[in-house]
Design a protein around this motif. Structure first.
Motif, mmCIF file in Angstrom:
data_model
loop_
_atom_site.group_PDB
_atom_site.id
_atom_site.type_symbol
_atom_site.label_atom_id
_atom_site.label_comp_id
_atom_site.label_asym_id
_atom_site.label_seq_id
_atom_site.Cartn_x
_atom_site.Cartn_y
_atom_site.Cartn_z
ATOM 1 N N ASP A 105 50.018 33.341 -29.754
ATOM 2 C CA ASP A 105 49.348 32.151 -29.217
ATOM 3 C C ASP A 105 49.178 32.243 -27.707
ATOM 4 O O ASP A 105 48.167 31.774 -27.152
ATOM 5 N N ALA A 106 50.167 32.837 -27.022
ATOM 6 C CA ALA A 106 50.040 33.020 -25.578
ATOM 7 C C ALA A 106 48.894 33.970 -25.259
ATOM 8 O O ALA A 106 48.153 33.769 -24.277
ATOM 9 N N ARG A 154 45.557 34.668 -33.820
ATOM 10 C CA ARG A 154 46.835 35.317 -34.100
ATOM 11 C C ARG A 154 46.665 36.629 -34.863
ATOM 12 O O ARG A 154 47.346 37.622 -34.568
ATOM 13 N N HIS A 194 54.205 32.851 -31.534
ATOM 14 C CA HIS A 194 54.108 32.216 -30.216
ATOM 15 C C HIS A 194 53.644 33.208 -29.151
ATOM 16 O O HIS A 194 52.939 32.838 -28.207
ATOM 17 N N GLN A 206 53.999 27.847 -25.528
ATOM 18 C CA GLN A 206 53.402 27.694 -26.858
ATOM 19 C C GLN A 206 54.404 27.188 -27.893
ATOM 20 O O GLN A 206 54.038 26.944 -29.039
ATOM 21 N N THR A 235 51.085 24.923 -36.730
ATOM 22 C CA THR A 235 50.380 24.241 -35.640
ATOM 23 C C THR A 235 50.295 22.737 -35.853
ATOM 24 O O THR A 235 49.763 22.031 -34.989
ATOM 25 N N ALA A 246 45.747 32.025 -25.686
ATOM 26 C CA ALA A 246 45.552 31.100 -24.563
ATOM 27 C C ALA A 246 45.022 31.815 -23.324
ATOM 28 O O ALA A 246 44.275 31.221 -22.527
#
Length: 280
Positions: free
Chosen positions: A135-136, A146, A132, A122, A14, A139
């Motif tokens: 991460d979506a 995670r 990723h 992401q 990140t 979000a």
């Protein structure tokens, strides 16, 4: 001290490479190795920042390999890319991207709506992976972090898991050696790796394939495991490294500099790289 295993936004960390260098300077680290998954694109930025800040940056990579049907991670340090290595890395990254729609489809079938656009939003670099997707989900407010996404859906054996492409372990070691790298097996006592990377297998990789070291110190190795691996490395006459496997906020308990390698041991690693014609 050096942290010899870190990740940036170029893969699934990140922090930008520059931010990693800035944090290393703040912590008083001598240097760090940037080891993004199957990609080298962050090295130049990291080195430029390191030169400005007085932090040494070692060009690294974490290569996706497989042994006895189990995913194994291989760290290469001091890489001078070769056409063959570049071709293999490009194939691995293409395969990483190709599996994302299959993961999204499986999530949809599980009643968890997700789109490719939401996942790609992401992604900051060229190496796409399960983090990723996680991460979506963060979000969208579906999970808190995670680790929750992996535990519920994305880890091996969970319902939305799709294997990533890999190279044969020995082939990977050879490819990295040909690129001038010192080669270290990453975290050999976590998850499935612990079952197949026995002491005997590690010894064979050293004697038959020139393995240069073992990542003994790692946040997921307990004290007894670390001690056993440091002793094994000494017995085999190879380097024993310690690293945080930092992913910024993407991994809990893997803070930059939390596990390190002494300057003297890193100096030995750099001598191996230099002797092999790698980038020091």
């Amino acid at each position: 001290m050096y942290d010899l295993h870190t990740h940036s936004v170029v893969s699934d960390g990140t922090d930008t490479p520059t931010e990693l260098a800035e944090q290393a300077a703040e912590l008083g680290l001598t240097g760090f190795a940037l080891c993004d998954h199957d990609i080298l694109d962050g090295i130049t930025e990291a080195r430029n920042a390191g030169e400005r800040l007085g932090v040494r940056v070692i060009a690294g990579i974490e290569l996706s390999a497989k042994y006895a049907g189990v995913d194994i991670h291989v760290l290469g340090y001091g890489i001078n890319p070769t056409p063959e290595l570049d071709k293999v890395l490009a194939g691995l990254r293409r395969g990483r991207l190709d599996r994302i729609p299959r993961m999204i489809q499986q999530m949809d079938e599980l009643g968890v709506p997700l789109t490719l656009e939401e996942v790609m939003a992401q992604v900051s670099g060229g190496s796409v992976g399960r983090p990723h997707v996680a991460d979506a989900l963060v979000a969208k407010g579906i999970v808190a972090h995670r680790d929750e996404a992996f535990a519920r859906w994305l880890a091996a054996g969970r319902p939305a898991y799709v294997p990533k492409p890999t190279v044969d372990l020995v082939q990977g070691i050879d490819l990295l050696h040909q690129a001038g790298a010192a080669v270290v097996i990453a975290h050999p006592r976590i998850r499935g790796a612990a079952k197949v990377l026995t002491d005997e297998v590690l010894a064979d990789l050293v004697t038959e394939h020139g393995l240069d070291g073992i990542e003994a110190g790692h946040p997921m190795h307990d004290a007894a495991t670390r001690a056993q691996l440091y002793a094994l490395a000494e017995l085999l006459g190879v380097i024993a490294t310690g690293s945080s496997d930092c992913h910024g906020t993407g991994k809990i308990g893997h803070e930059l500099g939390s596990v390190t390698t002494p300057d003297g041991v890193t100096g030995e690693l750099l001598r191996i790289i230099s002797a092999r014609g790698g980038a020091v």
